[in-house]
Design a protein around this motif. Structure first.
Motif, PDB file in Angstrom:
ATOM      1  N   ARG A  99       0.822  -1.210   0.000  1.00 23.16           N
ATOM      2  CA  ARG A  99       0.000   0.000   0.000  1.00 23.16           C
ATOM      3  C   ARG A  99       0.853   1.256   0.000  1.00 23.16           C
ATOM      4  O   ARG A  99       0.389   2.333  -0.388  1.00 23.16           O
ATOM      5  CB  ARG A  99      -0.926  -0.002   1.219  1.00 23.16           C
ATOM      6  CG  ARG A  99      -1.980  -1.099   1.165  1.00 23.16           C
ATOM      7  CD  ARG A  99      -3.005  -0.940   2.270  1.00 23.16           C
ATOM      8  NE  ARG A  99      -3.931  -2.068   2.297  1.00 23.16           N
ATOM      9  CZ  ARG A  99      -4.964  -2.160   3.135  1.00 23.16           C
ATOM     10  NH1 ARG A  99      -5.178  -1.182   4.011  1.00 23.16           N
ATOM     11  NH2 ARG A  99      -5.759  -3.207   3.096  1.00 23.16           N
ATOM     12  N   SER A 100       2.102   1.137   0.464  1.00 22.66           N
ATOM     13  CA  SER A 100       3.017   2.276   0.444  1.00 22.66           C
ATOM     14  C   SER A 100       3.718   2.406  -0.901  1.00 22.66           C
ATOM     15  O   SER A 100       4.523   3.325  -1.089  1.00 22.66           O
ATOM     16  CB  SER A 100       4.052   2.129   1.569  1.00 22.66           C
ATOM     17  OG  SER A 100       3.426   2.045   2.836  1.00 22.66           O
ATOM     18  N   GLY A 101       3.460   1.471  -1.808  1.00 24.41           N
ATOM     19  CA  GLY A 101       4.074   1.523  -3.136  1.00 24.41           C
ATOM     20  C   GLY A 101       5.410   0.820  -3.225  1.00 24.41           C
ATOM     21  O   GLY A 101       6.043   0.817  -4.278  1.00 24.41           O
ATOM     22  N   ASN A 102       5.848   0.188  -2.141  1.00 22.33           N
ATOM     23  CA  ASN A 102       7.139  -0.506  -2.135  1.00 22.33           C
ATOM     24  C   ASN A 102       6.894  -1.977  -2.485  1.00 22.33           C
ATOM     25  O   ASN A 102       6.854  -2.845  -1.615  1.00 22.33           O
ATOM     26  CB  ASN A 102       7.800  -0.389  -0.758  1.00 22.33           C
ATOM     27  CG  ASN A 102       9.187  -1.032  -0.727  1.00 22.33           C
ATOM     28  OD1 ASN A 102       9.718  -1.456  -1.756  1.00 22.33           O
ATOM     29  ND2 ASN A 102       9.765  -1.110   0.462  1.00 22.33           N
ATOM     30  N   HIS A 103       6.737  -2.276  -3.768  1.00 27.94           N
ATOM     31  CA  HIS A 103       6.415  -3.634  -4.183  1.00 27.94           C
ATOM     32  C   HIS A 103       7.572  -4.598  -3.924  1.00 27.94           C
ATOM     33  O   HIS A 103       7.351  -5.769  -3.600  1.00 27.94           O
ATOM     34  CB  HIS A 103       6.049  -3.659  -5.673  1.00 27.94           C
ATOM     35  CG  HIS A 103       4.859  -2.804  -5.983  1.00 27.94           C
ATOM     36  ND1 HIS A 103       3.692  -2.860  -5.254  1.00 27.94           N
ATOM     37  CD2 HIS A 103       4.651  -1.855  -6.958  1.00 27.94           C
ATOM     38  CE1 HIS A 103       2.817  -2.003  -5.745  1.00 27.94           C
ATOM     39  NE2 HIS A 103       3.369  -1.370  -6.771  1.00 27.94           N
ATOM     40  N   ARG A 104       8.783  -4.111  -4.045  1.00 31.44           N
ATOM     41  CA  ARG A 104       9.934  -4.983  -3.784  1.00 31.44           C
ATOM     42  C   ARG A 104       9.957  -5.414  -2.323  1.00 31.44           C
ATOM     43  O   ARG A 104      10.198  -6.587  -2.010  1.00 31.44           O
ATOM     44  CB  ARG A 104      11.222  -4.242  -4.143  1.00 31.44           C
ATOM     45  CG  ARG A 104      12.484  -5.066  -3.923  1.00 31.44           C
ATOM     46  CD  ARG A 104      13.717  -4.290  -4.333  1.00 31.44           C
ATOM     47  NE  ARG A 104      14.927  -5.061  -4.155  1.00 31.44           N
ATOM     48  CZ  ARG A 104      16.149  -4.622  -4.403  1.00 31.44           C
ATOM     49  NH1 ARG A 104      16.312  -3.380  -4.898  1.00 31.44           N
ATOM     50  NH2 ARG A 104      17.192  -5.391  -4.204  1.00 31.44           N
ATOM     51  N   GLY A 105       9.706  -4.469  -1.408  1.00 27.90           N
ATOM     52  CA  GLY A 105       9.655  -4.813   0.014  1.00 27.90           C
ATOM     53  C   GLY A 105       8.521  -5.769   0.312  1.00 27.90           C
ATOM     54  O   GLY A 105       8.664  -6.694   1.130  1.00 27.90           O
ATOM     55  N   ALA A 106       7.356  -5.583  -0.342  1.00 26.34           N
ATOM     56  CA  ALA A 106       6.219  -6.479  -0.138  1.00 26.34           C
ATOM     57  C   ALA A 106       6.576  -7.893  -0.559  1.00 26.34           C
ATOM     58  O   ALA A 106       6.269  -8.862   0.152  1.00 26.34           O
ATOM     59  CB  ALA A 106       5.007  -5.978  -0.914  1.00 26.34           C
ATOM     60  N   ILE A 107       7.252  -8.032  -1.716  1.00 22.53           N
ATOM     61  CA  ILE A 107       7.641  -9.363  -2.206  1.00 22.53           C
ATOM     62  C   ILE A 107       8.577 -10.044  -1.211  1.00 22.53           C
ATOM     63  O   ILE A 107       8.487 -11.249  -0.956  1.00 22.53           O
ATOM     64  CB  ILE A 107       8.303  -9.242  -3.596  1.00 22.53           C
ATOM     65  CG1 ILE A 107       7.251  -8.831  -4.629  1.00 22.53           C
ATOM     66  CG2 ILE A 107       8.980 -10.546  -3.993  1.00 22.53           C
ATOM     67  CD1 ILE A 107       7.828  -8.512  -6.001  1.00 22.53           C
TER      68      ILE A 107
END
Length: 602
Positions: A517-525
């Motif tokens: 939700r913060s836009g950090n897709h790499r961190g989410a993965i």
């Protein structure tokens, strides 16, 4: 027999391949170690060289009288007729080549006796999950005995030490040496009963937990009154019902139903029906389970459950939080169950009442806790160690009740129809905030208690969910960081606890939501990958857990979506393929199947 394996001494290492078997089988088994030894026989661990597998080989000690040999052969014959997952299968019956004494081979079960599992359960803090597992093991025992009864066979020596819980959760009933086939011809039945009756006079001097060596009559602490009196014509399926009640008694109290220095003393207690109420021995035991136990152990057979199937039905009702036939629920238990079944029609009333009642309950619990601390300080000089332990358990119970009340409130709020109405955002936030402030009160505590740490860790998941629902990403991240630390500490304390590992994975899933939700897709993965690794390792040992499989599918879907966001199409498709494979194991029409189909379409 115990699961302890004893290495062979030098004088116990002859060429067992030759001594154990007749000529045609002399090279089939290779003895490796002694698994257990009793008064009349012993069990070896052997290697079946023909089928390349380990088996248990039970043999009769050659010095035993003919009556012991007759009972040994009856045990092998009866056990071989019972084909049930919770009854150990017999593979082969044969005679020693040198002296003609019998032996038979059977499936090798590695694990602990139910008595050892019960003892561990009672040595740890109060744990509802552990109790539910124990009850399920007991249900497995009941299923095995119900099956034997359907074949007109009764066990007559049921006790926790004759049940083994395997390494992978299997439950097996052992030692059918005293079993009786009610459908036998009269002359065979007379031989069985004669062996059974002749030993009643030899009981004096035995311990209450011991099966009499030789022509056994059973275990005094667990035998039924009609068995203790020697009323052989009255021993039937209801005698096994009594024995099952004895197992449940020890499950609840960690003590046998009757105790004494000599077996003769215990038998007198059994005959007179001097049974202590399990709730007196353990005030923290479940009242419904205690009622089931006491119904099983009625002195008169006609007053007991008529069949084992009736016990199984009540036990399933207990696990499903439904009323049991032998216990009348208290008014507050009936009210709580009524509310849970009528969530939609009573939702508004529940929200209003719970908001007031929970606040009052928590206040009363805090006041009560302070009063208890004051009383403990005033009486500490005169209070024995037993009383101190009781107060500690009571405090833990009160804490859990308060936490359960808040969890119930949050569950009821989430299921209200207004929570699904996008036009009711202000009311939704108000309701969630009222639950949030109670959870934050819990999370402000510092403790070294494993039980309370587990409650706090679970609470952090709920608070994280509420903050995510309200869009408070920073607050959610702060709570989830603490929750992750709590679960990591719990896993370090108990690495084999599945609930702690799944909790850690769930926290990582929520952290991934925050990053996404913060836009950090790499961190989410990264967080999703951490969680997937934990769940995959856990599901290897717990393949039957639908909840774990659903969590794995959710994680794979979320990671696939974030990879699509990063234009990583091939890895995303591999995640969806894996999710499809897991979904095939879910029950038909499970909601998660639709989720995977939608994700694939996208």
């Amino acid at each position: 027999m115990s699961d302890t394996t004893v290495e062979l001494r030098g004088d116990e290492r002859p060429d067992r391949r030759i001594l154990l078997h007749s000529n045609e089988h002399s090279n089939r088994y290779d003895i490796t170690s002694l698994k257990g030894k009793g008064g009349a026989g012993r069990v070896w661990i052997a290697r079946d060289l023909r089928l390349n597998r380990d088996v248990a080989l039970k043999e009769l000690i050659s010095s035993q009288p003919d009556s012991a040999q007759a009972r040994f052969l009856r045990e092998a014959r009866i056990t071989s007729q019972l084909e049930h997952p919770s009854i150990v299968p017999v593979y082969e019956l044969d005679l020693h080549q040198d002296d003609g004494t019998p032996y038979y081979t059977m499936r090798l079960i590695n694990g602990d006796t139910l008595r050892e599992v019960i003892s561990r359960h009672h040595s740890e803090p109060i744990n509802e999950v552990s109790l539910a597992r124990l009850v399920q093991h007991f249900i497995d025992v009941c299923h095995a005995i119900a099956y034997a009864h359907s074949r007109n066979i009764i066990h007559r020596d049921l006790k926790p030490s004759n049940v083994v819980v395997g390494e992978f959760g299997e439950t097996v009933v052992l030692d059918w040496g005293l079993a009786k086939d009610l459908g036998e011809a009269q002359d065979e039945e007379d031989v069985s009963d004669e062996l059974f009756a002749n030993e009643l006079t030899e009981v004096a001097g035995r311990t209450s937990a011991q099966t009499v060596v030789g022509n056994s009559i059973g275990t005094p602490a667990f035998m039924s009154p009609e068995q203790a009196r020697g009323d052989l014509d009255k021993i039937d399926q209801r005698s096994d019902v009594y024995g099952l009640g004895g197992i449940l008694y020890e499950l609840l109290t960690n003590e046998p139903p009757f105790q004494g220095d000599k077996a003769s003393t215990v038998i007198d207690q059994v005959i007179q029906g001097k049974l202590r109420d399990p709730l007196v021995v353990n005030p923290h035991a479940s009242e419904r389970l205690a009622a089931i136990c006491m119904k099983c152990m009625q002195k008169t057979p006609a007053d007991r459950y008529a069949s084992v199937d009736q016990i199984i039905t009540d036990l399933h009702c207990y696990l499903a939080d439904e009323p049991v036939s032998v216990y009348r629920d208290k008014w507050h238990e009936r009210t709580s169950r009524w509310v849970r079944r009528r969530k939609v029609s009573t939702a508004v009333v529940i929200v209003t009442l719970l908001t007031s009642i929970i606040g009052l309950s928590i206040s009363n619990i805090i006041i009560s806790g302070e009063q208890q601390l004051t009383e403990q300080a005033r009486d500490r000089a005169d209070t024995a160690a037993e009383t101190a332990d009781y107060e500690r358990r009571s405090a833990l119970t009160q804490y859990r009740h308060a936490h359960a009340a808040v969890a119930q409130y949050l569950t009821e709020v989430r299921e209200l129809q207004i929570m699904k109405d996008p036009n009711q955002r202000a009311l939704q936030e108000k309701l969630l905030n009222s639950a949030l402030q109670y959870y934050e009160t819990f999370l402000s505590q510092e403790t070294n208690s494993t039980v309370i740490m587990a409650q706090l860790a679970d609470a952090s998941i709920e608070v994280g969910n509420v903050n995510l629902t309200l869009g408070r990403l920073e607050q959610a991240e702060t709570i989830l960081i603490r929750g992750r630390a709590l679960f990591r500490s719990l896993v370090a304390r108990d690495p084999g606890n599945v609930d702690y590992r799944i909790g850690l994975a769930t926290i990582s899933l929520q952290r991934g939501f925050v990053e996404a939700r913060s836009g950090n897709h790499r961190g989410a993965i990264w967080y999703y990958s951490q969680a997937i690794e934990i769940v995959e390792e856990t599901t290897k040992r717990h393949l039957d857990s639908v909840a774990n499989q659903v969590l794995l599918v959710t994680l794979l879907n979320e990671r696939a979506m974030r990879k699509f966001d990063r234009a990583e199409r091939e890895p995303a498709i591999r995640d969806l393929d894996q999710a499809f494979a897991v979904v095939q194991k879910l029950p038909k029409a499970h909601p998660q199947q639709e989720d995977v189909m939608v994700a694939a379409a996208i």
